[in-house]
Design a protein around this motif. Sequence first.
Motif, PDB file in Angstrom:
ATOM      1  N   HIS A 151      36.444  38.205  38.230  1.00 28.28           N
ATOM      2  CA  HIS A 151      37.711  37.469  38.339  1.00 28.28           C
ATOM      3  C   HIS A 151      38.886  38.449  38.477  1.00 28.28           C
ATOM      4  O   HIS A 151      39.809  38.223  39.250  1.00 28.28           O
ATOM      5  N   GLN A 152      38.814  39.538  37.698  1.00 28.57           N
ATOM      6  CA  GLN A 152      39.904  40.519  37.779  1.00 28.57           C
ATOM      7  C   GLN A 152      39.980  41.166  39.158  1.00 28.57           C
ATOM      8  O   GLN A 152      41.058  41.329  39.732  1.00 28.57           O
ATOM      9  N   GLN A 153      38.811  41.502  39.687  1.00 29.30           N
ATOM     10  CA  GLN A 153      38.755  42.082  41.029  1.00 29.30           C
ATOM     11  C   GLN A 153      39.292  41.071  42.048  1.00 29.30           C
ATOM     12  O   GLN A 153      39.999  41.435  42.990  1.00 29.30           O
ATOM     13  N   GLY A 154      38.967  39.799  41.823  1.00 32.52           N
ATOM     14  CA  GLY A 154      39.424  38.724  42.708  1.00 32.52           C
ATOM     15  C   GLY A 154      40.936  38.641  42.796  1.00 32.52           C
ATOM     16  O   GLY A 154      41.493  38.328  43.853  1.00 32.52           O
ATOM     17  N   VAL A 155      41.608  38.936  41.704  1.00 34.61           N
ATOM     18  CA  VAL A 155      43.074  38.896  41.678  1.00 34.61           C
ATOM     19  C   VAL A 155      43.661  39.986  42.580  1.00 34.61           C
ATOM     20  O   VAL A 155      44.643  39.769  43.296  1.00 34.61           O
ATOM     21  N   ASP A 156      43.036  41.164  42.571  1.00 34.80           N
ATOM     22  CA  ASP A 156      43.511  42.252  43.433  1.00 34.80           C
ATOM     23  C   ASP A 156      43.373  41.870  44.911  1.00 34.80           C
ATOM     24  O   ASP A 156      44.241  42.170  45.727  1.00 34.80           O
ATOM     25  N   VAL A 157      42.260  41.206  45.233  1.00 37.96           N
ATOM     26  CA  VAL A 157      42.030  40.772  46.610  1.00 37.96           C
ATOM     27  C   VAL A 157      43.091  39.752  47.009  1.00 37.96           C
ATOM     28  O   VAL A 157      43.655  39.803  48.111  1.00 37.96           O
TER      29      VAL A 157
END
Length: 248
Positions: free
Chosen positions: A38-44
């Motif tokens: 989810h955290q990585q998804g926010v960067d994307v």
Amino acid sequence: MSYFEQIDKSRIPNHVAIIMDGNGRWAKERGLARIYGHQQGVDVLHDIITTVAETGVKYLTMYAFSLENWNRPKDEVSSLMDIAVELIRKERSTLIEKNVRLLTLGDNDLLPDKVKDAFMECEEVTKNNTGLTLIFALSYSSRWEITEMAKRIARQAVEGKVKVEDISEDYVSSQLSTGLLGIPDPDLLIRTSGEQRISNYLLWQIAYSELYFTQCRWPDFNDEEFYKAIVDYQHRERRFGKTSEQIK
Ligand code: IPE
Ligand code: IPE
Ligand code: MG
């Protein structure tokens, strides 16, 4: 030739809707807890907002959290709520700088106050922006939205504000949350991570949208993946019930 170079600038979709799926699997494949996905998804998300705004798309609707997602384990739900607040804090200046207007779609009553407040404040400061309209579907489901629309119109009928014979398709559209916010129907719907289903997203509004499914997990999604979807969309013929000859 890159996908970016293949884009026909005169045929950019007006409204793109995205189902950001696959964060959990992305993390699991790396031996990490779901929350890292989810955290990585926010960067994307940050990169995609900028890219989409620059492409000339006018509306971008992101499915961030469904009403059904409230049924996930408590700790995942609470982490997702924290991430939502963090996201708005981080994106606020970008939205202002890029002239992006923020809107939200969904059952706000279920959201923790900190999430509601963060989004409301950001909607307020970006309300006069004239570039991309970024819509967050948060605590959203299409059947909920349609049910609310039915209640709204029923109330109006009972109060004599609308006549039953005046309830047209256009009127129904105008009384959905999207209609009340002036959001047009999506031209293109993208779902990442391989699942070929709609998961209760914009059911009425996607009646004639082009659907694009990619295996790419949301945390791996990037500009080229987005351009690839646009190029694919531009190779389709939208017939709206007519024959191919009629369109040409
Ligand atoms: C999408 O990723 C994010 C939300 C639904 C909040 P998932 O968390 O659904 O990831 P998968 O589908 O389990 O891989
Ligand atoms: C849909 O994804 C909702 C969001 C992306 C926010 P899900 O992962 O919750 O959908 P299902 O449960 O696989 O259909
Ligand atoms: Mg999923």
